[in-house]
Design an enzyme around this catalytic site. Structure first.
Site, PDB file in Angstrom:
ATOM      1  N   ARG A 266       7.388  -2.213  -6.857  1.00  0.00           N
ATOM      2  CA  ARG A 266       6.730  -1.764  -8.078  1.00  0.00           C
ATOM      3  C   ARG A 266       6.750  -0.238  -8.163  1.00  0.00           C
ATOM      4  O   ARG A 266       6.452   0.438  -7.177  1.00  0.00           O
ATOM      5  CB  ARG A 266       5.248  -2.191  -8.101  1.00  0.00           C
ATOM      6  CG  ARG A 266       4.921  -3.666  -8.147  1.00  0.00           C
ATOM      7  CD  ARG A 266       5.137  -4.381  -9.455  1.00  0.00           C
ATOM      8  NE  ARG A 266       5.255  -3.613 -10.672  1.00  0.00           N
ATOM      9  CZ  ARG A 266       4.245  -3.241 -11.471  1.00  0.00           C
ATOM     10  NH1 ARG A 266       3.005  -3.549 -11.184  1.00  0.00           N
ATOM     11  NH2 ARG A 266       4.473  -2.564 -12.581  1.00  0.00           N
TER      12      ARG A 266
ATOM     13  N   HIS B  36      -3.915   0.940 -12.442  1.00  0.00           N
ATOM     14  CA  HIS B  36      -4.388  -0.068 -13.396  1.00  0.00           C
ATOM     15  C   HIS B  36      -5.549   0.518 -14.194  1.00  0.00           C
ATOM     16  O   HIS B  36      -6.476   1.100 -13.604  1.00  0.00           O
ATOM     17  CB  HIS B  36      -4.883  -1.315 -12.660  1.00  0.00           C
ATOM     18  CG  HIS B  36      -3.802  -2.043 -11.923  1.00  0.00           C
ATOM     19  ND1 HIS B  36      -3.100  -3.086 -12.461  1.00  0.00           N
ATOM     20  CD2 HIS B  36      -3.294  -1.860 -10.681  1.00  0.00           C
ATOM     21  CE1 HIS B  36      -2.213  -3.541 -11.582  1.00  0.00           C
ATOM     22  NE2 HIS B  36      -2.315  -2.808 -10.483  1.00  0.00           N
TER      23      HIS B  36
END
Lengths: 244, 173
Positions: A160, A165
């Site tokens: 990733r 987030h």
């Protein structure tokens, strides 16, 4: 095992399709296969509570929660970094006094989470979760550590891009958003089926923070700016602030 | 201005989102409390153990609540909002009041690993008004996915992400 080349070919086959949101049916992200609705969403006029967002205040969030670097006795390892910006509705109006929540990996790309067994070190001085309330002009600000990229098991050698987030509320329930903020120029972008599930490149760019030297603090931390535009509000600015 | 697209909550959202008491909008010991619960299911009918559910609702009087305090509940203030992660079998529950007012439903947001953007739905109280324009426009089998089943001390509401009986999810005009 599925290779990166297989996944990249699948990403290429779906690239460039229009749409401001990720495609929920996006097979290159293998976990989406059984978890996306097959039917189109049903259009609805927001009613009742949907015209309002929940209220949060200083009873919910302590100012100290915006600093992810001082939760433990020692300093966390990594690039100390400020992330700041404004939360705006679709008309460009600030979303004031509203909750912003973040969570992230540490500088080594490891999450403080039982399910993350990636053999990178945990940092005893970094948990990786924070909250704040936006100011009257929609500004949020966190002091944290730049997260590292990390491997996952979508396919062989899957990684990733580094991200934070973000969980956001607007002025209406309908504006609820959970997303990820990315860093400019990440070499993993083209390989990542989660980022590439937003097949419109312009929409994808809306998740990129920008390095901002004005935010960088001398001899202390680098600075990134990311403004977050939510979808439009269903209420007009002239409506009274009293709920029905 | 381009709105920020959504992205999945991923597998590690427990680090940032759920919190103690998130699912107790009302203390379960409150005699007026009801349990709103069910399971989140995938396209194979398996429970989704890494989903996050939020509810937002009017009070029993039908009024929209404007009270902060959902993240640090004091046990006395009804805020109308709650959040919980699913258990290993995909189940979730909230302790709350039944919403009142002309359109009594829980507004529900669903997040999960594997779900690239959040989903909106509504959990209506049993026996909703047959003239409700939104519900009336749905085929009966689809409409049924939005209506809670009564239980002795509350309401049952399953959320099926895919497959037969897939829950109706909403896009707002």
């Amino acid at each position: 095992m599925t290779t990166q080349a297989d996944i990249s070919a699948e990403i290429a086959a779906l690239a460039g399709q229009p749409g401001e949101q990720p495609r929920k049916d996006y097979p290159p992200y293998r976990s989406s296969v059984l978890r996306h609705p097959a039917q189109e969403p049903v259009l609805a006029d927001p009613e009742g509570v949907e015209l309002w967002a929940p209220a949060f205040g200083h009873r919910d969030v302590d100012d100290a929660e915006a600093n992810l670097t001082n939760r433990h006795p020692g300093e966390p390892i990594g690039e100390r970094m400020v992330v700041t910006g404004r939360v705006l509705d679709g008309q460009g109006r600030p979303v004031a006094h509203q909750l912003v929540e973040i969570w992230q990996a540490n500088a080594a790309g490891r999450y403080w989470h039982q399910r993350d067994q990636h053999p990178a070190p945990l940092d005893p001085n970094f948990t990786g979760a924070g909250r704040c309330l936006t100011a009257a002009d929609g500004t949020y600000r966190f002091l944290t550590i730049k997260p590292g990229p990390y491997p996952w098991r979508n396919h062989g050698n899957a990684w990733r891009p580094a991200h934070i987030h973000f969980s956001l509320f607007g002025t209406d329930f309908t504006q609820r958003l959970v997303t990820q903020m990315y860093f400019p120029g990440d070499p993993l972008f083209d390989l990542d089926p989660i980022y590439q599930s937003i097949t419109d490149p312009q929409a994808r760019n809306a998740l990129l923070a920008a390095y901002d030297h004005e935010v960088t603090a001398p001899e202390y931390s680098t600075g990134y700016r990311w403004d977050i535009v939510l979808t439009g509000s269903h209420r007009t600015p002239f409506e009274p602030g009293e709920a029905p | 201005m381009i709105p920020a697209p959504g992205q999945t909550v991923g597998p590690f959202f427990h680090l940032g989102l759920p919190y103690a008491g998130g699912n107790e909008l009302v203390p379960p010991a409150d005699p007026a409390a009801i349990r709103l619960g069910g399971r989140v299911l995938d396209g194979d009918g398996h429970g989704v153990p890494d989903a996050l559910i939020e509810i937002w609702q009017a009070g029993p009087d039908g009024k929209v609540v404007r009270e902060p305090g959902s993240l640090r509940r004091d046990g006395w203030t009804f805020t109308g909002w709650g959040r919980t992660a699913t258990e290993a079998d995909g189940s979730y529950w909230f302790s709350t009041y039944a919403p009142g007012g002309p359109v009594p439903f829980f507004a529900v947001t669903v997040f999960a690993r594997g779900l690239l953007d959040r989903l909106f739905t509504r959990a209506y109280l049993p026996d909703p008004d047959p003239a409700d324009p939104f519900l009336a426009a749905l085929p009966p089998a689809r409409r049924a996915t939005l209506i809670c089943a009564p239980q002795p001390r509350g309401l049952h509401f399953d959320i099926r992400l895919q497959g037969d009986d897939e829950t109706v999810f909403l896009a707002y005009r």
